[in-house]
Write a protein that holds these residues in place. Structure first.
Motif, short mmCIF file in Angstrom:
data_model
loop_
_atom_site.label_atom_id
_atom_site.label_comp_id
_atom_site.label_asym_id
_atom_site.label_seq_id
_atom_site.Cartn_x
_atom_site.Cartn_y
_atom_site.Cartn_z
N ILE A 75 0.99 -1.68 0.52
CA ILE A 75 -0.29 -0.17 0.16
C ILE A 75 0.88 1.32 -0.01
N LEU A 76 1.38 1.74 0.77
CA LEU A 76 3.04 2.33 0.59
C LEU A 76 3.15 2.62 -0.45
N HIS A 77 3.26 1.61 -1.41
CA HIS A 77 4.21 1.37 -2.76
C HIS A 77 2.56 2.87 -3.56
N GLN A 78 1.76 2.07 -3.03
CA GLN A 78 1.19 2.80 -4.00
C GLN A 78 0.76 4.49 -3.95
N ARG A 79 1.34 5.18 -1.78
CA ARG A 79 1.22 5.75 -1.99
C ARG A 79 2.47 6.97 -2.72
N GLY A 80 3.97 5.62 -2.70
CA GLY A 80 5.07 6.63 -2.80
C GLY A 80 4.61 6.42 -4.53
N ARG A 81 4.05 6.15 -5.04
CA ARG A 81 4.29 5.94 -6.44
C ARG A 81 3.78 7.15 -6.80
N GLU A 82 2.81 7.52 -6.60
CA GLU A 82 1.51 8.65 -6.52
C GLU A 82 2.57 10.23 -6.63
N SER A 83 2.22 10.10 -5.18
CA SER A 83 3.63 10.87 -4.71
C SER A 83 4.61 11.62 -5.80
N MET A 84 5.11 10.30 -6.26
CA MET A 84 6.65 10.87 -7.63
C MET A 84 5.93 11.33 -8.14
N ALA A 85 4.80 10.72 -9.06
CA ALA A 85 4.19 10.96 -9.89
C ALA A 85 3.52 12.88 -9.83
N LEU A 86 2.99 12.92 -9.12
CA LEU A 86 2.36 14.06 -8.74
C LEU A 86 3.71 15.18 -8.68
N ASP B 77 3.76 16.51 1.17
CA ASP B 77 4.52 16.11 2.36
C ASP B 77 2.62 17.29 3.22
N ARG B 78 2.94 18.39 3.09
CA ARG B 78 1.47 18.78 3.66
C ARG B 78 0.79 18.77 3.50
N VAL B 79 0.45 17.67 2.53
CA VAL B 79 -0.94 17.76 2.63
C VAL B 79 -1.46 16.61 3.42
N LEU B 80 -0.40 15.20 3.28
CA LEU B 80 -0.50 14.41 4.02
C LEU B 80 -0.74 14.30 5.48
N THR B 81 0.35 15.50 5.80
CA THR B 81 0.29 15.56 7.61
C THR B 81 -0.48 16.71 8.11
N GLY B 82 -1.37 17.06 7.37
CA GLY B 82 -2.70 17.98 7.57
C GLY B 82 -3.88 16.82 7.37
N PHE B 83 -3.30 15.78 6.22
CA PHE B 83 -4.56 15.38 6.67
C PHE B 83 -4.01 13.68 8.50
N GLY B 84 -2.61 13.79 9.12
CA GLY B 84 -2.39 13.92 10.26
C GLY B 84 -1.60 12.58 10.53
N PHE B 85 -1.04 11.84 9.08
CA PHE B 85 0.19 11.75 9.72
C PHE B 85 1.42 12.31 9.92
N ILE C 162 -4.12 16.37 -4.30
CA ILE C 162 -2.71 14.79 -3.75
C ILE C 162 -3.24 14.52 -3.06
N ARG C 163 -3.71 14.76 -2.12
CA ARG C 163 -4.85 13.97 -1.56
C ARG C 163 -5.89 13.37 -1.74
N GLU C 164 -6.69 12.76 -3.08
CA GLU C 164 -6.83 11.96 -3.46
C GLU C 164 -6.07 11.02 -4.17
N ARG C 165 -5.13 11.20 -5.05
CA ARG C 165 -4.41 10.21 -5.56
C ARG C 165 -3.50 10.12 -4.84
N CYS C 166 -3.22 10.08 -3.34
CA CYS C 166 -2.35 9.38 -2.60
C CYS C 166 -3.47 8.73 -1.99
N LEU C 167 -4.51 9.17 -0.99
CA LEU C 167 -5.08 8.09 -0.12
C LEU C 167 -6.16 7.00 -1.03
N TYR C 168 -6.86 7.81 -2.09
CA TYR C 168 -7.89 6.74 -2.66
C TYR C 168 -7.05 5.86 -3.77
#
Ligand code: T1G
Length: 707
Positions: free
Chosen positions: A494-505, A516-524, A617-623
Motif C-alpha cells: 500500500i505504501l508503494h501506491q502512495r509513494g508512486r503517486e507522490s513521485m508522479a505528482l 508532505d503538507r497535505v499528508l501531515t494535514g491529513f494527520g500522518f 494530492i489528497r485523492e491520488r495518495c489516499l484513494y
C-alpha cells in the motif's frame, strides 16, 4: 446449547454484597477486566443500597476479583443506547453515601474504574497497582466526575497533565500525589481494604467526600488553562477531546461541583458524538482483533520459544535482537563479519545507554539486557535456538543461502523466520527441507520501537508455526498481523501506491513539501518524503537497483530520488536527502538543489510542470491506497479490513483518530472513492488505477468494505 437467557441466569451477578465484621463488602467480578457494563453499574447501586441499609455495616468496601480493579466503562457499549443507571449516577450515589466507602485497588484502576474509586471516601492501593484516566486515548474525557474530583485531590495542573496524557501512575506516585490514602504490599485487596476500614472506623469520623474538598484548587493560576490551550493548538491541532478536557478541568476550578459536573457531562457527550471517538475505539479493538487469525483455532498448539537467534547485526537485526532481549528472551546475534558484529553490538549498547539516560531503564536493567544478547560469527551457536530471525541484505540470493545453512544447522522444530520486507517467503522457504517451519516476521524500522509485526504466512507454513509467531508477537509487545505472500505483503504494497503517486505528482508539478503538507494535514506524523528521508533514500534505491539489475520488467526507470541517492543524499543520516537538515535537527528544510534535480528530471521526461491542487494530492495518495487495500482483500493477502487498518495504524502512523485506512474510507464514502478511482483510471491509466472489483461492488451496494 443454553439460550442467552439461560446463560445469563447461569452467570453469577457481577456484583455481590456480603459482610465481614462491621464492613459491608461490595465485590465486583466481571472478567476479564471488570469493565463497567450495565450489569456492573446496576449491581454497584444495588450492593451500595444493601450496604447502606445493613445496620451491621458501619463502613463499605469496594473490591474487585481477578487481575484488576475496574478497567473503565465497557467500551463495547459506546455508540449504543445506555441503560440506566449511567456511571455518573452510580458515582453520585457513592458521593451521597451516609457511610464511609473505601476502594481497595489492585491491577489497573482506569477510566470509570478510577472514577468510582475517586467517589469513595478513602482509596487504598496495592503496591503493584496502576491508576489512570486514559479516556483521551479513546477520543473521550473522564465522564463520571474524573475531571472534577481528580483536581480536588491532586491539584488542577497535575490533574490536567494526567488526564491529557492518559497515562497511568503507579501506587507510590499516587500516594505522593494524594490520589490514594495508603499503599499496601504483600496482601490481597480485600485484606488491605478491611484494614483501611478498621483504621477509618477507629477514627470515628465520616471523611469529607472528594466533591466537597476545595483546598487543592485554591490558588490555581487561570493562566494554566490558557497555556495548555496554546500548547495543544500547536501539538495536537487535529484532536477534539484534549481541548474539551481543558474546558472540563477549568470548570472544576471555576464552578461549584454540581455545575462543574454538569459541564463535564456536556463536554463528554460532545466527545462521545465525535467521529474521533468512533475512530479511536475502532483502533483500540483493532489492535486486539488482529490477534485472532480467521481459520486458526484459538487452541492451536504452539512451540516454546526460550532462545532466539538473529542473523544480521545491521540496523534491523540489532533492533530485532533488542525486541527479544527486552522481553527477557536470550538472543544469539550472528553476523558474517567481525566488523559488522561489533558495530551492531555497539549500536545496541548505545541504544540501551540512551534509554537509561532518559530514565526509562535503570543502568542495571540496560546491562542485563545487553548481557542477554550473545554475539557470534558461527552458525553453530544458533543450533539450539527455538526461533531464528534472518535480517540480512534484501537479496533473494543472500537469503536463500542463509536459509540453506540454517536448515542444516538448526535443531528439528526450530522456526526459521525471514525479516524480508518485499521478497517471496515461499521462495525462501523452498531453500530448506522444512517449509512448514518457515514464515516471514517483518519488523518495521526501528524494530525495537515500531509496534507492527507483519507475520507472513507461507503456502506451507504450519498452523503451529503461525500460532507460535502470533503469540510471540504479543509477548514482545508487538501488534502481530497475519498476512499472505505477495510483493510488499500488505503495508509496503500500500505504501508503494502512495509513494508512486507522490513521485508522479512531483514530476507533474507539485513540490515534495506540498505533498508532505497535505499528508501531515491529513494527520500522518510525517509526509511521504520526510519519511523517505527518515528511512533512508538509499534503502529504496538499492532495492530498485537490485530489481533493475535482475531485469525485473516492473523495475522503475531511475528518477530524481535515484539521482539524489547517487549524489550521496541519503536522507537524515547524511543531513541531506529530499530535504536538508541542520546539524542535530530533524526538521526538514526544502533545498533548491532538490528542486533543480526535479526540474532536470522533468525535462528529461519531457514533462511541462502544471499547478497541482492539494485536493488532487489528497485523492491520488489516499484513494490509491484504498484501492490497493481492496485488491489485497480480494486476493486474500489480508483476511479482513481490520488487519489492514491495524497495519497502517501501527506501522505507518495512520492517524488513529481516523480509525484506520478502511475504517476512514467507509466514512469518506466508497462511492466517492470509486468514482474518483475510475476517473483517474481514465485520465492516468496504469494497473494501479484499475478499480478494485470489491471497491466497485461495495460502492454500488452501499455496503462498507469487508461487510
Ligand atoms: N471495555 C470493554 N472491554 C475491554 C475494556 C473495556 N474498558 N478493556 C479491555 N477490554 C477487553 C479487551 O478488548 C480484551 O478483550 C480483554 O478485555 C483483555 O484486554 C466514563 C468513558 C485494562 C490495561 O480505556 O487499557 O471509562 O480481546 O487484551 O493487555 O470516564 O485492556 O480478550 O476479547 O487489552 O492485560 C477507559 C482500556 C474506558 C482501558 C488490560 N478504560 N483497556 O490490558 O488485556 S472509557 C480504558 C486497557 C471510560 C469513563 C470513560 C487494557 C487493560 P478480548 P487486553 P491487557
Amino acid at each position: 446449547m443454553p439460550s442467552p437467557a439461560q446463560t445469563e441466569a447461569v452467570r453469577p451477578h457481577p456484583v455481590q454484597y456480603s459482610r465481614q465484621g462491621r464492613v459491608g463488602v461490595i465485590a465486583v467480578d466481571y472478567p476479564p477486566v471488570n469493565a463497567i457494563g450495565h450489569g456492573v453499574r446496576s449491581g454497584l447501586v444495588e450492593a451500595l443500597e444493601s450496604g447502606l441499609a445493613d445496620d451491621g455495616a458501619d463502613a463499605l468496601l469496594i473490591v474487585c476479583a481477578g487481575r484488576s480493579f475496574m478497567a473503565g466503562a465497557d467500551i463495547r457499549e459506546f455508540g449504543k443506547p445506555s441503560a440506566p443507571p449511567t456511571l455518573p449516577e452510580v458515582v453520585a450515589r457513592l458521593d451521597d453515601a451516609t457511610k464511609p466507602v473505601i476502594a481497595a485497588i489492585h491491577g489497573t484502576a482506569l477510566g470509570g474504574g478510577l472514577e468510582v474509586a475517586l467517589a469513595c471516601h478513602v482509596r487504598v492501593a496495592l503496591k503493584s497497582a496502576k491508576l489512570g484516566l486514559p479516556e483521551v486515548k479513546l477520543g473521550l474525557l473522564p465522564g463520571a466526575g474524573g475531571t472534577q474530583r481528580l483536581p480536588r485531590l491532586i491539584g488542577a495542573a497535575r490533574a490536567l497533565d494526567m488526564i491529557l496524557s492518559g497515562d497511568p501512575v503507579g501506587a507510590e506516585e499516587a500516594l505522593a500525589l494524594g490520589l490514594v490514602d495508603a499503599v499496601e504490599d504483600g496482601t490481597s485487596p480485600l485484606e488491605a481494604g478491611l484494614r483501611a476500614a478498621e483504621r477509618l472506623l477507629a477514627d470515628g469520623r465520616l471523611p469529607q467526600p472528594v466533591s466537597a474538598r476545595a483546598d487543592r484548587l485554591t490558588g490555581t493560576d487561570p493562566a494554566l488553562f490558557t497555556a495548555k490551550r496554546a500548547e495543544l493548538a500547536k501539538r495536537q491541532p487535529h484532536l477534539f477531546s484534549p481541548h474539551r478536557i481543558v474546558d472540563a478541568v477549568e470548570a472544576a476550578v471555576t464552578l461549584p461541583f454540581a455545575d462543574g459536573a454538569a459541564r463535564e457531562r456536556e463536554l463528554f457527550l460532545a466527545c462521545m458524538d465525535s467521529p474521533q471517538r468512533a475512530g479511536l475505539i475502532h483502533a483500540f479493538f483493532a489492535e486486539r482483533e488482529v490477534a485472532k487469525v480467521p481459520g486458526l483455532p484459538a487452541d492451536t498448539a504452539t512451540r516454546d520459544v526460550r532462545k532466539v537467534g538473529v542473523v544480521g547485526a545491521g540496523t534491523m537485526g540489532g533492533g530485532i535482537a533488542m525486541c527479544f532481549a527486552n522481553a527477557g528472551i536470550p538472543v544469539v546475534l550472528l553476523d558474517s563479519a567481525r566488523e559488522g558484529l561489533d558495530r551492531g553490538i555497539a549500536a545496541i549498547r548505545a541504544n540501551y545507554e540512551a534509554t537509561a539516560r532518559k530514565g526509562r531503564l535503570t543502568a542495571e536493567q540496560a546491562e542485563e539486557r545487553m548481557a542477554s544478547i550473545h554475539p557470534t560469527l558461527s552458525y553453530a551457536d544458533l543450533a539450539d535456538s527455538d526461533l531464528v530471525v534472518e535480517a540480512a541484505f534484501e537479496s533473494m540470493e543472500v537469503k536463500r543461502a542463509i536459509f540453506r545453512t540454517l536448515d542444516e544447522t538448526c535443531k528439528p522444530g526450530a522456526i526459521l523466520a525471514t525479516n524480508t520486507s518485499t521478497l517471496d517467503v515461499d521462495a525462501i522457504a523452498a531453500a530448506t527441507g522444512r517449509p512448514q517451519d518457515v514464515l516471514g516476521m517483518h519488523f518495521f524500522s526501528p524494530a525495537n520501537v515500531m509496534r507492527l509485526l507483519e507475520v507472513v504466512r507461507g503456502a506451507r507454513t504450519s498452523d503451529t508455526v503461525l500460532a507460535t509467531a502470533m503469540g510471540l508477537a504479543r509477548r514482545i509487545g508487538k501488534v502481530g498481523v497475519a498476512v499472505g505472500v505477495c510483493h510488499g505483503f500488505v503495508g509496503n504494497r500500500i505504501l508503494h501506491q502512495r509513494g508512486r503517486e507522490s513521485m508522479a505528482l512531483v514530476e507533474e508539478g507539485a513540490s515534495p513539501e506540498q505533498v508532505d503538507r497535505v499528508l501531515t494535514g491529513f494527520g500522518f506524523p510525517l509526509g511521504h518524503f520526510a519519511m523517505t528521508d527518515l528511512a533512508g533514500i538509499d534503502v529504496g534505491w538499492r532495492i530498485r537497483e537490485e530489481r533493475r539489475k535482475a531485469g525485473d520488467p516492473e523495475a522503475e526507470a531511475p528518477d530524481w530520488l535515484d539521482t539524489l541517492a547517487e549524489r550521496g543524499r541519503h536522507g537524515q543520516k547524511t543531513a541531506a536527502g529530499v530535504y536538508r537538515y541542520e546539524p542535530g535537527s530533524r526538521t526538514p528544510i526544502p533545498d533548491p538543489e532538490v528542486a533543480a534535480a526535479i526540474g532536470e528530471d522533468r525535462r528529461r521526461r519531457g514533462i511541462t510542470p502544471r499547478p497541482v491542487t492539494d485536493e488532487e494530492i489528497r485523492e491520488r495518495c489516499l484513494y490509491a491506497m484504498v484501492n490497493e487495500a481492496a485488491k489485497i482483500l480480494e486476493e486474500g493477502i489480508a483476511a479482513r479490513p481490520v488487519d489492514i487498518d491495524a497495519i497502517w495504524l501501527h506501522g505507518y502512523g495512520f492517524p488513529s483518530w481516523r480509525g484506520g485506512l478502511l475504517f476512514w474510507a467507509n466514512r469518506e464514502g466508497l462511492g466517492r472513492i470509486a468514482e474518483t478511482v475510475q476517473r483517474y483510471h481514465r485520465d492516468i491509466g496504469g494497473p494501479q488505477w484499475r478499480p478494485s472489483a470489491l471497491l466497485l461492488q461495495c460502492a454500488a451496494t452501499g455496503r462498507p468494505i469487508g461487510c
